[in-house]
Design a protein around this motif. Structure first.
Motif, PDB file in Angstrom:
ATOM      1  N   LEU A 131      -5.497  22.683  -7.216  1.00 35.42           N
ATOM      2  CA  LEU A 131      -4.302  22.431  -8.008  1.00 35.42           C
ATOM      3  C   LEU A 131      -3.072  23.114  -7.431  1.00 35.42           C
ATOM      4  N   LEU A 132      -3.279  24.290  -6.830  1.00 36.45           N
ATOM      5  CA  LEU A 132      -2.140  25.067  -6.348  1.00 36.45           C
ATOM      6  C   LEU A 132      -1.758  24.770  -4.903  1.00 36.45           C
ATOM      7  N   GLN A 133      -2.728  24.421  -4.049  1.00 36.17           N
ATOM      8  CA  GLN A 133      -2.450  24.354  -2.618  1.00 36.17           C
ATOM      9  C   GLN A 133      -2.793  23.027  -1.950  1.00 36.17           C
ATOM     10  N   ASN A 134      -3.585  22.191  -2.568  1.00 35.85           N
ATOM     11  CA  ASN A 134      -4.049  20.980  -1.888  1.00 35.85           C
ATOM     12  C   ASN A 134      -3.295  19.752  -2.400  1.00 35.85           C
ATOM     13  N   GLN A 135      -2.023  19.623  -1.976  1.00 35.72           N
ATOM     14  CA  GLN A 135      -1.198  18.517  -2.440  1.00 35.72           C
ATOM     15  C   GLN A 135      -1.568  17.185  -1.792  1.00 35.72           C
ATOM     16  N   GLU A 136      -2.358  17.237  -0.724  1.00 37.48           N
ATOM     17  CA  GLU A 136      -2.781  15.984  -0.078  1.00 37.48           C
ATOM     18  C   GLU A 136      -3.589  15.094  -1.019  1.00 37.48           C
ATOM     19  N   ILE A 137      -4.321  15.737  -1.942  1.00 41.19           N
ATOM     20  CA  ILE A 137      -5.232  14.978  -2.809  1.00 41.19           C
ATOM     21  C   ILE A 137      -4.818  15.194  -4.266  1.00 41.19           C
ATOM     22  N   PRO A 138      -4.169  14.196  -4.876  1.00 41.17           N
ATOM     23  CA  PRO A 138      -3.770  14.318  -6.277  1.00 41.17           C
ATOM     24  C   PRO A 138      -4.979  14.269  -7.207  1.00 41.17           C
ATOM     25  N   ILE A 139      -5.044  15.186  -8.158  1.00 40.27           N
ATOM     26  CA  ILE A 139      -6.184  15.306  -9.053  1.00 40.27           C
ATOM     27  C   ILE A 139      -5.900  14.572 -10.358  1.00 40.27           C
ATOM     28  N   GLN A 140      -6.824  13.709 -10.744  1.00 42.08           N
ATOM     29  CA  GLN A 140      -6.697  12.980 -12.007  1.00 42.08           C
ATOM     30  C   GLN A 140      -8.086  12.782 -12.608  1.00 42.08           C
ATOM     31  N   ASN A 178      -3.190   6.319   3.073  1.00 39.68           N
ATOM     32  CA  ASN A 178      -3.142   5.511   1.849  1.00 39.68           C
ATOM     33  C   ASN A 178      -3.306   6.428   0.641  1.00 39.68           C
ATOM     34  N   ARG A 179      -2.189   6.847   0.060  1.00 36.24           N
ATOM     35  CA  ARG A 179      -2.211   7.818  -1.031  1.00 36.24           C
ATOM     36  C   ARG A 179      -2.864   7.242  -2.287  1.00 36.24           C
ATOM     37  N   THR A 180      -2.673   5.971  -2.544  1.00 35.77           N
ATOM     38  CA  THR A 180      -3.268   5.350  -3.719  1.00 35.77           C
ATOM     39  C   THR A 180      -4.787   5.394  -3.657  1.00 35.77           C
ATOM     40  N   ALA A 181      -5.338   5.080  -2.486  1.00 38.83           N
ATOM     41  CA  ALA A 181      -6.787   5.107  -2.315  1.00 38.83           C
ATOM     42  C   ALA A 181      -7.336   6.517  -2.475  1.00 38.83           C
ATOM     43  N   ILE A 182      -6.585   7.514  -2.002  1.00 36.81           N
ATOM     44  CA  ILE A 182      -7.008   8.911  -2.143  1.00 36.81           C
ATOM     45  C   ILE A 182      -7.097   9.289  -3.619  1.00 36.81           C
ATOM     46  N   GLN A 183      -6.082   8.936  -4.381  1.00 34.27           N
ATOM     47  CA  GLN A 183      -6.041   9.280  -5.801  1.00 34.27           C
ATOM     48  C   GLN A 183      -7.189   8.621  -6.569  1.00 34.27           C
ATOM     49  N   LYS A 184      -7.450   7.346  -6.270  1.00 33.30           N
ATOM     50  CA  LYS A 184      -8.537   6.633  -6.957  1.00 33.30           C
ATOM     51  C   LYS A 184      -9.893   7.227  -6.603  1.00 33.30           C
ATOM     52  N   ALA A 185     -10.082   7.593  -5.324  1.00 35.77           N
ATOM     53  CA  ALA A 185     -11.357   8.183  -4.906  1.00 35.77           C
ATOM     54  C   ALA A 185     -11.568   9.540  -5.563  1.00 35.77           C
ATOM     55  N   ALA A 186     -10.503  10.339  -5.671  1.00 35.94           N
ATOM     56  CA  ALA A 186     -10.617  11.660  -6.295  1.00 35.94           C
ATOM     57  C   ALA A 186     -11.023  11.532  -7.764  1.00 35.94           C
ATOM     58  N   MET A 231       0.849  -1.200   0.000  1.00 34.11           N
ATOM     59  CA  MET A 231       0.000   0.000   0.000  1.00 34.11           C
ATOM     60  C   MET A 231       0.880   1.243   0.000  1.00 34.11           C
ATOM     61  N   GLU A 232       0.680   2.100  -0.985  1.00 35.03           N
ATOM     62  CA  GLU A 232       1.472   3.322  -1.076  1.00 35.03           C
ATOM     63  C   GLU A 232       1.061   4.286   0.022  1.00 35.03           C
ATOM     64  N   LYS A 233       2.035   4.821   0.717  1.00 33.63           N
ATOM     65  CA  LYS A 233       1.769   5.720   1.835  1.00 33.63           C
ATOM     66  C   LYS A 233       1.879   7.178   1.408  1.00 33.63           C
ATOM     67  N   ILE A 234       1.227   8.048   2.153  1.00 34.52           N
ATOM     68  CA  ILE A 234       1.315   9.487   1.901  1.00 34.52           C
ATOM     69  C   ILE A 234       2.669   9.982   2.382  1.00 34.52           C
ATOM     70  N   ASP A 235       3.324  10.843   1.615  1.00 33.77           N
ATOM     71  CA  ASP A 235       4.629  11.343   2.020  1.00 33.77           C
ATOM     72  C   ASP A 235       4.478  12.431   3.083  1.00 33.77           C
ATOM     73  N   ARG A 236       5.619  12.929   3.565  1.00 38.43           N
ATOM     74  CA  ARG A 236       5.624  13.830   4.721  1.00 38.43           C
ATOM     75  C   ARG A 236       4.887  15.139   4.487  1.00 38.43           C
ATOM     76  N   ARG A 237       4.895  15.611   3.248  1.00 32.78           N
ATOM     77  CA  ARG A 237       4.270  16.922   2.987  1.00 32.78           C
ATOM     78  C   ARG A 237       2.769  16.903   3.236  1.00 32.78           C
ATOM     79  N   THR A 238       2.165  15.737   3.286  1.00 32.75           N
ATOM     80  CA  THR A 238       0.715  15.651   3.468  1.00 32.75           C
ATOM     81  C   THR A 238       0.288  15.546   4.920  1.00 32.75           C
TER      82      THR A 238
END
Length: 425
Positions: A226-235, A93-101, A1-8
């Motif tokens: 896009l500019l400030q919310n790095q916690e949630i990657p947009i795709q 869980n960064r992967t789950a965040i990206q898929k949900a977004a 499971m991919e983890k969220i990095d420190r910046r988040t």
């Protein structure tokens, strides 16, 4: 499971560490202020439209259930998305965040297409079912056609605002929502009455002001993410992961159905009231808007409560979930109590804002006083429903709300409606 990095971690970790009472207020106050402005422009819409004539105000009242249904699509999707992303943030869980977004953006597009289909096939039959007054029909169809065709701004804003809320950035969410509201407030009188060289568009001006605000609010929300919310990657994708879509829908569909049933209940209320007079319909529309205005506090608290409960569920901290529920209940009762007192003391002052006639004052004064008490009594169920959504128990939340707002009121409405008409004969 991919983890969220420190910046988040800085923005999301406070959900599991900061004192709950302070965290709830910190997250809810921006939402309350933004929602207050947002609901204010709905009220201002009605105040300006009431200056056109009473039938235009009645048309807005008849249109309100359809607008509630449109909002239900966005709100249901947003509730599911908020719960799924907040839980994934709690699990880091960064992967789950990206898929949900990605799934949330896809569902926003689907919701907009559904609204377009409703406008094409159901709008005219809906108004014909509600009334045979040609002037009200014309006003209502004109207003809702504009709101539905340009509703893509509203759907986009629902999703991207929830990205901000889930990441604990409710201050940024306030900027987005306030942008939409302020634009609407400025454009309303200009487009309705034709100021500053613009043509006087009447009720269509109110609709154009609304959608213009929503579109600009959506632009601001996307830009902030896009500019400030790095916690949630947009795709963006037209083929999101099936499981991510299903997770959102497990909470979102019951929430949409719940609010959809409330919308149907509103249609039935209008159908009963139109049998008495168009004034009764106008009063009901005022009551709905006043209620929405006063409920911005518990609603804003619930917006903050959902990510707090969902995050701590993912982080395995049940005591913080319970504490969040207690403080949400206390804060809602304290803040709402002042508004209820104002309605009990001065309901006629509120009604006169809408250019109320003597007949409207006679009908609306007791209605607003009863409404005030009902709002106070509904707080516990309102907060509990938010907790159930945060825990992914969308069906339970739906049953609770539908029982409170549909199952009990509608039979009573039908009985009182029949009794009232018999009394007039």
């Amino acid at each position: 499971m991919e983890k969220i990095d420190r910046r988040t971690t800085e923005n999301s970790a406070k959900m599991g560490t900061e004192p709950v009472a302070r965290l709830l207020l910190k997250l809810s106050v921006p939402s309350i202020l933004a929602a207050l402005v947002n609901n204010l422009y709905n009220v201002v819409d009605s105040i300006f439209v009431a200056q056109l004539n009473k039938k235009a105000l009645s048309a807005l009242s008849l249109a309100a259930p359809v607008q509630i249904l449109m909002a239900a699509l966005g709100a249901g999707m947003a509730a599911g998305l908020n719960a799924v992303i907040s839980r994934a943030l709690g699990e880091k869980n960064r992967t789950a965040i990206q898929k949900a977004a990605a799934a949330g953006i896809f569902l926003a597009g689907c919701s907009y297409l559904f609204i377009l289909l409703m406008q094409i096939f159901l709008l005219k039959p809906f108004f014909a079912w509600q009334t045979n007054d040609l002037e009200i029909l014309r006003y209502g169809e004109e207003y809702l056609t504009i709101c539905m065709v340009f509703s893509f701004g509203c759907m986009i804003q629902w999703v991207f605002d929830r990205f901000l809320i889930a990441a604990g950035r409710t201050g940024c969410f306030m900027v987005s929502l306030a942008t939409a509201s302020v634009v609407n407030l400025i454009l309303d009188p200009i487009l309705i009455f034709g100021y500053l060289g613009f043509p006087a568009l009447g009720i269509a001006g109110a609709a154009y002001a609304t959608v213009a605000g929503q579109i600009l609010g959506a632009v601001v929300s996307v830009a902030i993410n896009l500019l400030q919310n790095q916690e949630i990657p947009i795709q963006c994708t037209i083929s999101p992961e099936k499981e991510a879509v299903l997770q959102i829908l497990r909470v979102g569909v019951p929430t949409t159905l719940m609010q959809g049933m409330v919308s149907v209940a509103g249609m039935l209320v209008n159908l009963v009231l139109i049998g008495f007079s168009s004034t009764a319909v106008a009063v009901y529309g005022i009551c709905v808007k006043v209620q929405n205005m006063f409920l911005v506090v518990p609603h804003g608290i619930n917006l903050a409560l959902i990510p707090i409960v969902a995050y701590n569920a993912g982080a395995g901290k049940p005591e913080r979930q319970k504490e969040a529920f207690r403080w949400a209940l206390i804060d809602s009762l304290v803040f709402l109590g002042a508004g209820v007192l104002a309605l009990e003391i001065a309901p006629q002052t509120v009604l006169r804002l809408f250019h109320a006639s003597e007949n409207m004052l006679a009908i609306g004064t007791p209605a607003l006083r009863i409404l005030a008490l009902a709002m106070l009594l509904s707080v516990y169920g309102f907060v509990l429903g938010a907790v159930l959504q945060a825990l992914g128990k969308g069906v339970a939340s739906m049953v609770l709300t539908v029982t409170r707002q549909v199952v009990f009121p509608l039979p009573l409405l039908m009985i009182l409606g029949r009794t009232g008409r018999d009394g007039l004969q």
